[in-house]
Design a protein around this motif. Sequence first.
Motif, PDB file in Angstrom:
ATOM      1  N   VAL A   1       0.854  -1.186   0.000  1.00 46.21           N
ATOM      2  CA  VAL A   1       0.000   0.000   0.000  1.00 46.21           C
ATOM      3  C   VAL A   1       0.892   1.240   0.000  1.00 46.21           C
ATOM      4  O   VAL A   1       1.808   1.354   0.821  1.00 46.21           O
ATOM      5  N   PHE A   2       0.595   2.149  -0.912  1.00 48.77           N
ATOM      6  CA  PHE A   2       1.353   3.389  -1.055  1.00 48.77           C
ATOM      7  C   PHE A   2       0.486   4.561  -0.604  1.00 48.77           C
ATOM      8  O   PHE A   2      -0.602   4.766  -1.133  1.00 48.77           O
ATOM      9  N   THR A   3       0.971   5.327   0.372  1.00 49.78           N
ATOM     10  CA  THR A   3       0.358   6.608   0.728  1.00 49.78           C
ATOM     11  C   THR A   3       1.258   7.663   0.110  1.00 49.78           C
ATOM     12  O   THR A   3       2.434   7.775   0.471  1.00 49.78           O
ATOM     13  N   GLU A   4       0.717   8.391  -0.850  1.00 45.83           N
ATOM     14  CA  GLU A   4       1.512   9.253  -1.712  1.00 45.83           C
ATOM     15  C   GLU A   4       1.176  10.716  -1.473  1.00 45.83           C
ATOM     16  O   GLU A   4       0.005  11.097  -1.473  1.00 45.83           O
ATOM     17  N   HIS A   5       2.221  11.505  -1.312  1.00 45.07           N
ATOM     18  CA  HIS A   5       2.076  12.940  -1.058  1.00 45.07           C
ATOM     19  C   HIS A   5       2.636  13.705  -2.254  1.00 45.07           C
ATOM     20  O   HIS A   5       3.801  13.510  -2.631  1.00 45.07           O
ATOM     21  N   TYR A   6       1.793  14.545  -2.835  1.00 46.79           N
ATOM     22  CA  TYR A   6       2.165  15.366  -3.989  1.00 46.79           C
ATOM     23  C   TYR A   6       1.959  16.829  -3.630  1.00 46.79           C
ATOM     24  O   TYR A   6       0.974  17.177  -2.986  1.00 46.79           O
ATOM     25  N   TRP A   7       2.865  17.681  -4.085  1.00 51.19           N
ATOM     26  CA  TRP A   7       2.757  19.105  -3.807  1.00 51.19           C
ATOM     27  C   TRP A   7       2.609  19.893  -5.100  1.00 51.19           C
ATOM     28  O   TRP A   7       3.178  19.549  -6.123  1.00 51.19           O
ATOM     29  N   ARG A   8       1.857  20.966  -4.989  1.00 49.91           N
ATOM     30  CA  ARG A   8       1.696  21.886  -6.126  1.00 49.91           C
ATOM     31  C   ARG A   8       2.842  22.893  -6.193  1.00 49.91           C
ATOM     32  O   ARG A   8       2.964  23.617  -7.176  1.00 49.91           O
ATOM     33  N   ASP A   9       3.670  22.929  -5.129  1.00 52.10           N
ATOM     34  CA  ASP A   9       4.739  23.922  -5.065  1.00 52.10           C
ATOM     35  C   ASP A   9       6.113  23.305  -4.800  1.00 52.10           C
ATOM     36  O   ASP A   9       7.065  24.018  -4.522  1.00 52.10           O
ATOM     37  N   ARG A  10       6.221  21.990  -4.876  1.00 56.27           N
ATOM     38  CA  ARG A  10       7.505  21.313  -4.686  1.00 56.27           C
ATOM     39  C   ARG A  10       7.782  20.417  -5.883  1.00 56.27           C
ATOM     40  O   ARG A  10       6.865  19.940  -6.535  1.00 56.27           O
ATOM     41  N   TRP A  11       9.051  20.167  -6.112  1.00 54.73           N
ATOM     42  CA  TRP A  11       9.485  19.397  -7.263  1.00 54.73           C
ATOM     43  C   TRP A  11       9.732  17.934  -6.901  1.00 54.73           C
ATOM     44  O   TRP A  11      10.659  17.313  -7.403  1.00 54.73           O
ATOM     45  N   TYR A  12       8.888  17.391  -6.036  1.00 50.90           N
ATOM     46  CA  TYR A  12       9.001  15.982  -5.685  1.00 50.90           C
ATOM     47  C   TYR A  12       7.689  15.472  -5.116  1.00 50.90           C
ATOM     48  O   TYR A  12       6.804  16.237  -4.745  1.00 50.90           O
ATOM     49  N   SER A  13       7.608  14.132  -5.058  1.00 48.62           N
ATOM     50  CA  SER A  13       6.522  13.453  -4.354  1.00 48.62           C
ATOM     51  C   SER A  13       7.167  12.437  -3.414  1.00 48.62           C
ATOM     52  O   SER A  13       8.266  11.942  -3.678  1.00 48.62           O
ATOM     53  N   VAL A  14       6.471  12.161  -2.323  1.00 49.02           N
ATOM     54  CA  VAL A  14       6.971  11.215  -1.323  1.00 49.02           C
ATOM     55  C   VAL A  14       5.923  10.124  -1.158  1.00 49.02           C
ATOM     56  O   VAL A  14       4.760  10.419  -0.873  1.00 49.02           O
ATOM     57  N   LYS A  15       6.350   8.881  -1.325  1.00 48.26           N
ATOM     58  CA  LYS A  15       5.433   7.743  -1.275  1.00 48.26           C
ATOM     59  C   LYS A  15       5.852   6.816  -0.134  1.00 48.26           C
ATOM     60  O   LYS A  15       6.906   6.184  -0.195  1.00 48.26           O
ATOM     61  N   GLU A  16       5.012   6.772   0.899  1.00 48.58           N
ATOM     62  CA  GLU A  16       5.246   5.851   2.003  1.00 48.58           C
ATOM     63  C   GLU A  16       4.780   4.470   1.551  1.00 48.58           C
ATOM     64  O   GLU A  16       3.651   4.319   1.088  1.00 48.58           O
ATOM     65  N   VAL A  17       5.638   3.460   1.712  1.00 48.84           N
ATOM     66  CA  VAL A  17       5.345   2.110   1.229  1.00 48.84           C
ATOM     67  C   VAL A  17       5.216   1.167   2.424  1.00 48.84           C
ATOM     68  O   VAL A  17       6.120   1.075   3.248  1.00 48.84           O
ATOM     69  N   ARG A  18       4.068   0.487   2.487  1.00 49.40           N
ATOM     70  CA  ARG A  18       3.825  -0.495   3.554  1.00 49.40           C
ATOM     71  C   ARG A  18       3.389  -1.822   2.947  1.00 49.40           C
ATOM     72  O   ARG A  18       2.810  -1.860   1.868  1.00 49.40           O
TER      73      ARG A  18
END
Length: 166
Positions: free
Chosen positions: A62-79
Motif C-alpha cells: 500500500v502506497f500513501t503518496e504525497h504530492y505538492w503543487r509547489d515542490r518538485w518531488y513526491s513522497v510515497k510511504e510504502v507499507r
Amino acid sequence: MSANSPESPQRVDVVLLKAGRTKIRYAADLLTDDGTRVTVRAPWAGDGVRDFGFVRFEPGDVFTEHYWRDRWYSVKEVRTAGGTLKGWYCDITRPATLHGAELVVEDLDLDLWVSADGTRVLRLDEDEFAESGLAERDPRAASAAAGALDELEALAHRPGGWPPVS
C-alpha cells in the motif's frame, strides 16, 4: 447515503508522465487536499513483484503518496499489506496538478529511497537524468530537479527531518 454510513473516499486517477507520455495511470483514494499538498492512497500499481535489490514492491503493498503543487518531488510511504513500513520512495517531479479527478505529475527521472529505519538513503537514476537531455532542453527544470533531490537527501539525514510531509 445515511448519516450513519461512512462516506466512500473520493477516487482520483494518478497519471505519471515521462518525456511527455503516460508512464502509468492508476486509481487512488483521495485522502486530503489542502490546496498545496494532495495525499492519496493506492495499492501497488505495478505488474507482479518489482525487486530493486534494496526493496521489493509486490501485490498487496500500500502506497500513501504525497504530492505538492509547489515542490518538485513526491513522497510515497510504502507499507506491506499487513501494515509494516518498508520505507519511502521519492520521485523528483514537476509540481503536481489536480484537474477534476486526475492528479498529473511529470517524472524527471531522479529518485530517492529512504529505508524504514532511516539508515539507508539512496540516490537513484542519476544516469537516466543525465541522459534525458533535460539540462539542455529546460535548464531551469533540471536545476529545480537536482535541488529537490539534494533537499530530500538532506532532510533524510537530518534528525527529525523525515518524512517531509508536514
